[in-house]
Write an enzyme that holds these catalytic residues in place. Structure first.
Site, PDB file in Angstrom:
ATOM      1  N   HIS A 122       9.461   2.067   0.711  1.00  0.00           N
ATOM      2  CA  HIS A 122       9.612   1.698   1.500  1.00  0.00           C
ATOM      3  C   HIS A 122      10.704   0.549   1.507  1.00  0.00           C
ATOM      4  O   HIS A 122      10.266   0.265   3.009  1.00  0.00           O
ATOM      5  CB  HIS A 122       7.851   0.261   2.438  1.00  0.00           C
ATOM      6  N   ASP A 159       4.627  10.476  -3.416  1.00  0.00           N
ATOM      7  CA  ASP A 159       3.781   9.900  -3.131  1.00  0.00           C
ATOM      8  C   ASP A 159       2.500   9.328  -1.832  1.00  0.00           C
ATOM      9  O   ASP A 159       3.345  10.520  -0.998  1.00  0.00           O
ATOM     10  CB  ASP A 159       4.193   7.852  -2.981  1.00  0.00           C
ATOM     11  N   HIS A 161       2.583   8.089   0.559  1.00  0.00           N
ATOM     12  CA  HIS A 161       2.642   7.749   1.774  1.00  0.00           C
ATOM     13  C   HIS A 161       4.312   7.922   2.307  1.00  0.00           C
ATOM     14  O   HIS A 161       5.122   8.136   1.871  1.00  0.00           O
ATOM     15  CB  HIS A 161       3.103   5.590   1.874  1.00  0.00           C
ATOM     16  N   ASP A 243      -0.575   8.260  -5.027  1.00  0.00           N
ATOM     17  CA  ASP A 243      -1.958   8.027  -4.813  1.00  0.00           C
ATOM     18  C   ASP A 243      -2.602   8.873  -3.749  1.00  0.00           C
ATOM     19  O   ASP A 243      -3.367   8.677  -2.874  1.00  0.00           O
ATOM     20  CB  ASP A 243      -1.300   6.362  -3.672  1.00  0.00           C
TER      21      ASP A 243
HETATM   22 ZN   LIG Z   1       1.563   5.043  -1.611  1.00  0.00          ZN
END
Ligand SMILES: [Zn+2]
Length: 308
Positions: A122, A159, A161, A243
């Site tokens: 991120h 991931d 996200h 996740d």
């Molecule tokens: Zn994540």
């Protein structure tokens, strides 16, 4: 040769406030789960500032160094905190990615996994966010391209996200293919299919909440794998977040531990076809401690099978 495992105790020194999901126990559980495995264990070095400058401006690197608190915590973003050990942890996580690339491209390891935190995908060019300080996976890509002289690398980010930071850092890098799957809608909100990069080298694969293993496999087989094979990367970098697991508390995808093993195995197969099996994987998210440890172990075991 054995799969290399890169980590450092400093990555346990990055402490977050009570109740924060990106916590020290994550890495402790992973290291415990990997303990019985026959891996080539390496100490992650500190990244050099010259390494970090491949992806972040000096002003940002200095900001991060200056933001470290003498004691307690400093909040640098809505959900990103620093403790006194965070700078060292960040430099180790980035340094692990650099060293892993050196090991794999130098023929010292067939593939490598970096068990590190803070995660990286991120972190944008000059913005820390989403628990991340430095863009570890993008740094691995730039190091492989600019230091080792590769012509093409791929980053695969599974991931849950969106890998907005990796996408931002490699947006105008035509030598890097970025493939990222993510639950949508979900924080940070980016990752639509029409985000394709300055040179059409970014592939976003949004997945609806509730997406299970069968649909995930179909999406990767239809969209990701043909693109990856056609690009013929000389190295595959994995942003390994766990996740999307059905037990994860931060998202609503329903992948099983076996799905992570399948996806890793498929990426190993493609790597065997196009780049002599060369893979560098680095830890991103995953917040249910038991599921995280299990899925990480399954991921590493597939890397080990491919290394034999
Ligand atoms: Zn994540």
């Amino acid at each position: 040769m054995k799969t290399a495992l890169l980590t450092h105790a400093d990555c346990l020194g990055h402490v977050t406030p009570d109740g924060h999901p990106e916590r020290v126990a994550r890495l402790e559980h992973i290291l415990h789960a990997l303990e019985p495995l026959d891996l080539d264990r390496k100490t992650a070095p500190l990244a050099a500032d010259d390494d970090l400058r491949r992806i972040h401006p000096d002003s940002y690197i200095e900001d991060i160094r200056r933001s470290v608190p003498v004691e307690g915590f400093r909040q640098i973003d809505g959900d990103t905190f620093m403790s006194p050990g965070s700078v060292s942890a960040g430099y180790r996580a980035a340094g692990a990615a650099v060293r892993a690339v050196d090991l794999v491209l130098g023929g010292e390891a067939p593939n490598a996994f970096c068990a590190v935190r803070p995660p990286g995908h991120h972190a944008e060019t000059d913005t820390a966010m989403g628990f991340c300080l430095f863009g570890n996976a993008a740094l691995a890509a730039k190091h492989a391209l600019d230091h080792h002289g590769l012509s093409r690398v791929a980053v695969v980010d599974f991931d849950v996200h969106h890998g907005n930071g990796t996408q931002d850092l490699l947006w105008d890098e035509k030598r890097a293919l970025v493939i990222t799957s993510q639950q949508m809608p979900l924080w940070p909100g980016s990752g639509r299919p029409d985000e394709t990069g300055a040179y059409d080298t970014v592939l976003n694969i949004p997945l609806a909440p509730g997406t299970g293993g069968a649909e995930m496999r179909a999406a990767y087989e239809r969209l990701a794998f043909p693109r990856l094979r056609a690009f013929e990367p000389e190295l595959i970098i994995i942003s390994a977040g766990f996740d999307a697991h059905q037990d994860d508390p931060l998202a609503e995808l329903n992948w099983s531990t076996g799905d992570f093993a399948w996806l890793t195995s498929e990426l190993c197969q493609i790597a065997a076809e196009v780049c002599e099996g060369r893979i560098v994987s680095t830890l991103e998210g995953g917040y249910d401690l038991k599921a995280l440890a299990e899925a990480t172990r399954a991921h590493v075991e597939e890397l080990m099978k491919a290394a034999q």
